[in-house]
Write a protein that holds these residues in place. Structure first.
Motif, PDB file in Angstrom:
ATOM      1  N   THR A  42       0.815  -1.224   0.000  1.00 16.43           N
ATOM      2  CA  THR A  42       0.000   0.000   0.000  1.00 16.43           C
ATOM      3  C   THR A  42       0.841   1.262   0.000  1.00 16.43           C
ATOM      4  N   ASP A  43       2.156   1.157   0.217  1.00 13.07           N
ATOM      5  CA  ASP A  43       3.006   2.349   0.274  1.00 13.07           C
ATOM      6  C   ASP A  43       4.268   2.127  -0.561  1.00 13.07           C
ATOM      7  N   PRO A  44       4.382   2.783  -1.734  1.00 15.00           N
ATOM      8  CA  PRO A  44       5.566   2.592  -2.587  1.00 15.00           C
ATOM      9  C   PRO A  44       6.845   3.117  -1.962  1.00 15.00           C
ATOM     10  N   ASN A  45       6.739   3.882  -0.880  1.00 10.49           N
ATOM     11  CA  ASN A  45       7.924   4.406  -0.211  1.00 10.49           C
ATOM     12  C   ASN A  45       8.562   3.380   0.726  1.00 10.49           C
ATOM     13  N   VAL A  46       7.864   2.260   0.964  1.00  9.00           N
ATOM     14  CA  VAL A  46       8.380   1.213   1.848  1.00  9.00           C
ATOM     15  C   VAL A  46       8.931   0.071   1.004  1.00  9.00           C
ATOM     16  N   GLN A  47      10.126  -0.350   1.332  1.00  6.73           N
ATOM     17  CA  GLN A  47      10.840  -1.362   0.539  1.00  6.73           C
ATOM     18  C   GLN A  47      11.002  -2.642   1.349  1.00  6.73           C
ATOM     19  N   THR A  48      10.775  -3.783   0.709  1.00 10.30           N
ATOM     20  CA  THR A  48      11.030  -5.062   1.376  1.00 10.30           C
ATOM     21  C   THR A  48      12.530  -5.322   1.426  1.00 10.30           C
ATOM     22  N   LEU A  49      12.950  -6.045   2.468  1.00 12.43           N
ATOM     23  CA  LEU A  49      14.373  -6.293   2.708  1.00 12.43           C
ATOM     24  C   LEU A  49      14.617  -7.777   2.947  1.00 12.43           C
ATOM     25  N   LEU A  50      15.843  -8.186   2.733  1.00 15.58           N
ATOM     26  CA  LEU A  50      16.329  -9.508   3.138  1.00 15.58           C
ATOM     27  C   LEU A  50      15.390 -10.641   2.717  1.00 15.58           C
ATOM     28  N   PRO A  51      15.245 -10.871   1.415  1.00 18.25           N
ATOM     29  CA  PRO A  51      14.323 -11.923   0.961  1.00 18.25           C
ATOM     30  C   PRO A  51      14.696 -13.311   1.473  1.00 18.25           C
ATOM     31  N   MET A  52      15.941 -13.476   1.904  1.00 18.99           N
ATOM     32  CA  MET A  52      16.359 -14.794   2.410  1.00 18.99           C
ATOM     33  C   MET A  52      15.947 -15.020   3.863  1.00 18.99           C
ATOM     34  N   MET A  53      15.368 -14.007   4.486  1.00 19.69           N
ATOM     35  CA  MET A  53      15.038 -14.099   5.904  1.00 19.69           C
ATOM     36  C   MET A  53      13.875 -15.068   6.123  1.00 19.69           C
ATOM     37  N   PRO A  54      14.021 -16.069   6.989  1.00 23.88           N
ATOM     38  CA  PRO A  54      12.958 -17.070   7.186  1.00 23.88           C
ATOM     39  C   PRO A  54      11.840 -16.547   8.079  1.00 23.88           C
ATOM     40  N   LEU A  55      10.816 -15.958   7.480  1.00 22.21           N
ATOM     41  CA  LEU A  55       9.674 -15.469   8.231  1.00 22.21           C
ATOM     42  C   LEU A  55       8.458 -16.349   7.945  1.00 22.21           C
ATOM     43  N   PRO A  56       7.595 -16.555   8.917  1.00 21.08           N
ATOM     44  CA  PRO A  56       6.457 -17.463   8.711  1.00 21.08           C
ATOM     45  C   PRO A  56       5.382 -16.851   7.816  1.00 21.08           C
ATOM     46  N   ALA A  57       4.628 -17.715   7.180  1.00 23.47           N
ATOM     47  CA  ALA A  57       3.410 -17.307   6.468  1.00 23.47           C
ATOM     48  C   ALA A  57       2.231 -17.748   7.320  1.00 23.47           C
ATOM     49  N   LEU A  58       1.316 -16.823   7.567  1.00 25.63           N
ATOM     50  CA  LEU A  58       0.192 -17.093   8.467  1.00 25.63           C
ATOM     51  C   LEU A  58      -1.078 -17.385   7.667  1.00 25.63           C
ATOM     52  N   PRO A  59      -1.832 -18.419   8.020  1.00 20.12           N
ATOM     53  CA  PRO A  59      -3.048 -18.743   7.267  1.00 20.12           C
ATOM     54  C   PRO A  59      -4.158 -17.735   7.543  1.00 20.12           C
ATOM     55  N   MET A  60      -4.942 -17.450   6.513  1.00 21.22           N
ATOM     56  CA  MET A  60      -6.126 -16.600   6.665  1.00 21.22           C
ATOM     57  C   MET A  60      -7.353 -17.487   6.504  1.00 21.22           C
ATOM     58  N   TRP A  61      -8.223 -17.472   7.511  1.00 21.28           N
ATOM     59  CA  TRP A  61      -9.427 -18.293   7.509  1.00 21.28           C
ATOM     60  C   TRP A  61     -10.661 -17.409   7.402  1.00 21.28           C
ATOM     61  N   LEU A  62     -11.633 -17.895   6.659  1.00 22.53           N
ATOM     62  CA  LEU A  62     -12.939 -17.250   6.579  1.00 22.53           C
ATOM     63  C   LEU A  62     -13.931 -18.184   7.254  1.00 22.53           C
ATOM     64  N   ALA A  63     -14.574 -17.691   8.296  1.00 23.83           N
ATOM     65  CA  ALA A  63     -15.450 -18.539   9.112  1.00 23.83           C
ATOM     66  C   ALA A  63     -16.862 -17.984   9.144  1.00 23.83           C
ATOM     67  N   VAL A  64     -17.830 -18.884   9.205  1.00 22.95           N
ATOM     68  CA  VAL A  64     -19.243 -18.514   9.271  1.00 22.95           C
ATOM     69  C   VAL A  64     -19.977 -19.604  10.035  1.00 22.95           C
ATOM     70  N   HIS A  65     -21.054 -19.238  10.702  1.00 24.54           N
ATOM     71  CA  HIS A  65     -21.850 -20.246  11.393  1.00 24.54           C
ATOM     72  C   HIS A  65     -22.565 -21.118  10.357  1.00 24.54           C
ATOM     73  N   ARG A  66     -22.591 -22.417  10.595  1.00 21.64           N
ATOM     74  CA  ARG A  66     -23.157 -23.357   9.622  1.00 21.64           C
ATOM     75  C   ARG A  66     -24.587 -22.992   9.236  1.00 21.64           C
ATOM     76  N   GLU A  67     -25.405 -22.602  10.212  1.00 19.73           N
ATOM     77  CA  GLU A  67     -26.799 -22.275   9.924  1.00 19.73           C
ATOM     78  C   GLU A  67     -26.926 -21.033   9.044  1.00 19.73           C
ATOM     79  N   LEU A  68     -25.963 -20.104   9.192  1.00 18.39           N
ATOM     80  CA  LEU A  68     -26.065 -18.852   8.452  1.00 18.39           C
ATOM     81  C   LEU A  68     -25.716 -19.013   6.973  1.00 18.39           C
ATOM     82  N   ARG A  69     -25.123 -20.124   6.582  1.00 17.01           N
ATOM     83  CA  ARG A  69     -24.809 -20.316   5.173  1.00 17.01           C
ATOM     84  C   ARG A  69     -26.075 -20.511   4.347  1.00 17.01           C
ATOM     85  N   THR A  70     -27.211 -20.714   5.006  1.00 13.04           N
ATOM     86  CA  THR A  70     -28.469 -20.800   4.260  1.00 13.04           C
ATOM     87  C   THR A  70     -29.062 -19.424   4.013  1.00 13.04           C
ATOM     88  N   SER A  71     -28.463 -18.380   4.557  1.00 19.04           N
ATOM     89  CA  SER A  71     -28.913 -17.014   4.306  1.00 19.04           C
ATOM     90  C   SER A  71     -28.297 -16.521   3.010  1.00 19.04           C
TER      91      SER A  71
END
Length: 304
Positions: A248-277
């Motif tokens: 979102t900001d072209p003024n910010v630069q990524t660094l150290l591509p070899m750095m071992p950082l975790p990837a975090l999962p993104m979950w989308l959750a909904v109540h089972r009953e509400l999926r009928t809405s």
């Protein structure tokens, strides 16, 4: 007590007071004013002819009567929630309100462009955005849909992993011009770092990479991710942020591509009953596609 004239909203105030232990905390959690909660408790005690809470300088102390009634009150509350869920699910119109829960960075940076497109795709749906870094309770209808970094374990929820949030070391051009650009992991101890306060994951990550304890030169500690991101953008130091934020900001630069950082999962959750809405299903499907497209591809070794 006359059951036919009983005010069922008193049960909500009773449970809020029981859970939070003070009128102030219960008011913050429910959005109901302290005086109103106090009146509710007084009215309930009057109707039941029981003392439910002892008022102390530290808050509310539940009496034996209150503890004995707690399970029955929770059963009543869950019945009301189930009634509400079934009523929502019965509606097949793609119009009305949908409550969406997301963390602060997701709500402030990832979601807004998507919500603008959602407005065009579903013009009769109004989103109520619950911005919280804690996990909203879908079972209690604090939200209809939640974007989470952890998978819910309740069987009555439907959860779908829709992408991965990749983390990167980064810094602003202003900082890099002033302090130089780290080329190797070994350069990091010579740089100003923005990290968590109570959350010490960055510190533990440094140590896992072989740095001695205390090697991190933190110039700002805060657990607020928006404050961390603002500090990175202002040129305070090197931070560890999600790729979707960095983009979102072209003024910010990524660094150290070899750095071992975790990837975090993104979950989308909904109540089972509400999926009928229809309206909730429409928003769920829209976000499933949009968020997956906005996040980085699934990293190697994380498929499953």
């Amino acid at each position: 007590m006359n059951v036919s004239s009983f005010n069922w909203t008193l049960i909500q105030s009773f449970l809020a007071a029981l859970e939070h232990g003070s009128l102030l905390r219960a008011a913050k959690a429910t959005g109901v004013s302290q005086p109103t909660l106090g009146r509710h408790l007084a009215e309930l005690e009057s109707q039941l002819k029981l003392v439910l809470f002892e008022r102390t300088g530290r808050g509310l102390q539940a009496t034996e009567h209150a503890l004995a009634l707690a399970d029955a009150a929770r059963t009543m509350q869950e019945g009301a929630h189930q009634f509400s869920r079934l009523a929502s699910g019965a509606s097949q119109a793609t119009q009305g309100r949908v409550r969406l829960s997301a963390s602060q960075p997701v709500a402030c940076f990832l979601l807004p462009p998507m919500l603008a497109r959602l407005r065009q795709a579903l013009p009769h749906v109004m989103i109520e955005l619950v911005v919280s870094n804690t996990v909203s309770n879908l079972l209690r209808r604090e939200a209809d849909i939640a974007l989470r970094m952890v998978s819910p374990d309740q069987q009555s929820l439907v959860a779908k992993r829709i992408g991965w949030v990749s983390l990167r070391a980064c810094a602003s051009q202003q900082y890099l011009q002033r302090s130089g650009t780290p080329q190797r992991l070994e350069d990091l101890p010579q740089h100003d770092v923005i990290a968590g306060d109570h959350n010490r994951e960055v510190d533990r990550g440094f140590e896992a990479m072989g740095f001695p304890a205390g090697a991190l030169r933190a110039v700002l500690r805060t657990d607020d991710l928006i404050a961390q991101w603002s500090a990175v953008r202002a040129g305070l130091g090197v931070g560890f942020m999600s790729e979707y934020l960095i983009r979102t900001d072209p003024n910010v630069q990524t660094l150290l591509p070899m750095m071992p950082l975790p990837a975090l999962p993104m979950w989308l959750a909904v109540h089972r009953e509400l999926r009928t809405s229809a309206r909730i299903r429409a928003v769920y499907d829209f976000l499933s596609h949009e968020v997956a497209a906005a996040l980085a591809p699934v990293p190697a070794g994380h498929q499953g």
